[in-house]
Write a protein that holds these residues in place. Structure first.
Motif, short mmCIF file in Angstrom:
data_model
loop_
_atom_site.label_atom_id
_atom_site.label_comp_id
_atom_site.label_asym_id
_atom_site.label_seq_id
_atom_site.Cartn_x
_atom_site.Cartn_y
_atom_site.Cartn_z
N VAL A 14 32.76 38.44 45.33
CA VAL A 14 33.74 38.69 44.26
C VAL A 14 33.03 39.46 43.15
O VAL A 14 32.47 38.86 42.24
CB VAL A 14 34.33 37.37 43.72
CG1 VAL A 14 35.46 37.65 42.73
CG2 VAL A 14 34.84 36.49 44.87
N SER A 15 33.04 40.78 43.25
CA SER A 15 32.23 41.58 42.34
C SER A 15 33.01 42.54 41.47
O SER A 15 32.42 43.21 40.62
CB SER A 15 31.19 42.39 43.13
OG SER A 15 30.29 41.55 43.81
N ARG A 16 34.34 42.62 41.67
CA ARG A 16 35.08 43.61 40.88
C ARG A 16 36.55 43.26 40.80
O ARG A 16 37.09 42.53 41.63
CB ARG A 16 34.90 45.02 41.45
CG ARG A 16 35.36 45.16 42.86
CD ARG A 16 34.88 46.45 43.51
NE ARG A 16 35.46 46.53 44.84
CZ ARG A 16 36.67 47.02 45.07
NH1 ARG A 16 37.40 47.48 44.08
NH2 ARG A 16 37.15 47.06 46.30
N GLU A 17 37.19 43.82 39.81
CA GLU A 17 38.56 43.50 39.45
C GLU A 17 39.56 43.67 40.58
O GLU A 17 40.39 42.82 40.83
CB GLU A 17 38.97 44.37 38.24
CG GLU A 17 40.43 44.27 37.85
CD GLU A 17 40.79 42.92 37.26
OE1 GLU A 17 41.97 42.54 37.34
OE2 GLU A 17 39.88 42.25 36.73
N GLY A 18 39.51 44.80 41.29
CA GLY A 18 40.55 45.11 42.25
C GLY A 18 40.28 44.67 43.67
O GLY A 18 41.03 45.03 44.58
N GLY A 19 39.25 43.87 43.89
CA GLY A 19 38.88 43.49 45.24
C GLY A 19 39.68 42.33 45.80
O GLY A 19 40.38 41.61 45.08
N ILE A 20 39.56 42.13 47.11
CA ILE A 20 40.23 41.02 47.77
C ILE A 20 39.70 39.69 47.24
O ILE A 20 40.46 38.74 47.06
CB ILE A 20 40.04 41.13 49.30
CG1 ILE A 20 40.89 42.30 49.85
CG2 ILE A 20 40.43 39.83 50.00
CD1 ILE A 20 40.70 42.55 51.34
N GLY A 21 38.40 39.61 46.99
CA GLY A 21 37.82 38.37 46.50
C GLY A 21 38.45 37.90 45.20
O GLY A 21 38.74 36.70 45.03
N ALA A 22 38.67 38.81 44.26
CA ALA A 22 39.29 38.45 42.99
C ALA A 22 40.71 37.95 43.18
O ALA A 22 41.14 36.98 42.56
CB ALA A 22 39.27 39.65 42.04
N ALA A 23 41.45 38.61 44.07
CA ALA A 23 42.82 38.19 44.35
C ALA A 23 42.85 36.79 44.97
O ALA A 23 43.72 35.97 44.65
CB ALA A 23 43.50 39.20 45.27
N ILE A 24 41.89 36.51 45.85
CA ILE A 24 41.81 35.18 46.46
C ILE A 24 41.55 34.13 45.39
O ILE A 24 42.19 33.07 45.36
CB ILE A 24 40.72 35.15 47.54
CG1 ILE A 24 41.09 36.05 48.72
CG2 ILE A 24 40.50 33.71 48.04
CD1 ILE A 24 39.94 36.27 49.70
#
Length: 266
Positions: A14-24
């Motif tokens: 989870v390294s950036r605003e628009g990534g899948i990790g942030a959404a999760i």
């Protein structure tokens, strides 16, 4: 909105605003889960040079806390030996016992047969295979030990959710090491699920299909759009909704599955 109230979840990559990790993370927090996320901004900086801020993890943790949950994070390179044990120790120290693990971190560098070399293969294997395998194993051993401590009459349970890339649906030329290591995750998911079922720990993998996380140019979007029968390209929130379901008690009878959540993409 409290299906995960009191749960602690780990989300890697989870390294950036628009990534899948942030959404999760946002989706899990919205259901009441506390979050511990990992990041490696240097890697994302190479792929998304305009969208990575080294201070963003702190900002994002504050955002999650404003949703009413606990949140903590750490820089982590899963390619490093002992990283899985280090992560779990830090999670327990800061938040408590995690029962949800989302293996979202990945390593991907395009390479066809002319470009493939030993170091590139090793780099993919270190994160995608060894990193995912060891974190899953350490997480499972942690939960097994906790169950023994609290007694066999109590079912603790747990959720492991891996990310794959649909490499079993069609060939991925030009991305050989990535496709092969993601394929290994699918096989690992199915076998680990059988081992962990007696412990009531489910293991599933999700293939989100092509997802607009910032890497798509307008040309790529134009080329991909006709292959999505729903008339739009996938976004991170699509896969986050599915992962939130798989993390909840509603999914307790689902394990060993590779779920292709691609909006009909072919």
């Amino acid at each position: 909105m409290n299906k995960l109230q009191g749960k602690i979840a780990i989300v890697t990559g989870v390294s950036r605003e628009g990534g899948i990790g942030a959404a999760i993370c946002r989706a899990l927090a919205n259901e009441g889960a506390s979050l511990f996320f990992t990041h490696l901004c240097e890697y994302d900086q190479e792929v998304y040079p305009r969208s990575v801020d080294e201070h963003w993890p702190d900002i994002f943790a504050q955002e999650l806390r404003k949703m009413g949950v606990q949140a903590a994070h750490m820089k982590l390179d899963l390619a490093q030996s002992g990283s899985a044990a280090d992560l779990l120790a830090e999670v327990q120290k800061t938040l408590g016992l995690p029962t949800i693990l989302v293996n979202n971190a990945t390593y991907s560098v395009d390479a066809d047969f002319r470009q493939l070399n030993e170091s590139l293969i090793d780099a993919h294997c270190a994160v995608n295979i060894r990193g995912t395998f060891m974190l899953s194993a350490e997480f499972s051993r942690l939960l097994e030990a906790e169950m023994k401590n609290i007694g066999s009459s109590h079912t603790l349970g747990g959720r492991i959710i891996n990310m794959t890339s649909g490499q079993g649906k069609s060939p991925m030329p030009g991305n050989l090491a990535y496709a092969a290591t993601k394929g290994a995750i699918s096989v690992f998911t199915e076998s680990l699920a059988a081992e962990l079922a007696p412990l009531h720990i489910t293991v599933n993998a999700v293939d989100p299909g092509p997802t607009d996380t910032g890497w798509m140019t307008e040309e790529i979007k134009k080329a991909l759009l006709p292959q999505f029968p729903m008339g739009r390209i996938g976004v991170p929130e699509d896969v986050a909704k599915l992962i939130t379901f798989l993390a909840s008690d509603d999914s307790e009878w689902i394990t060993g599955e590779i779920i292709h959540s691609r909006g009909g993409f072919s």
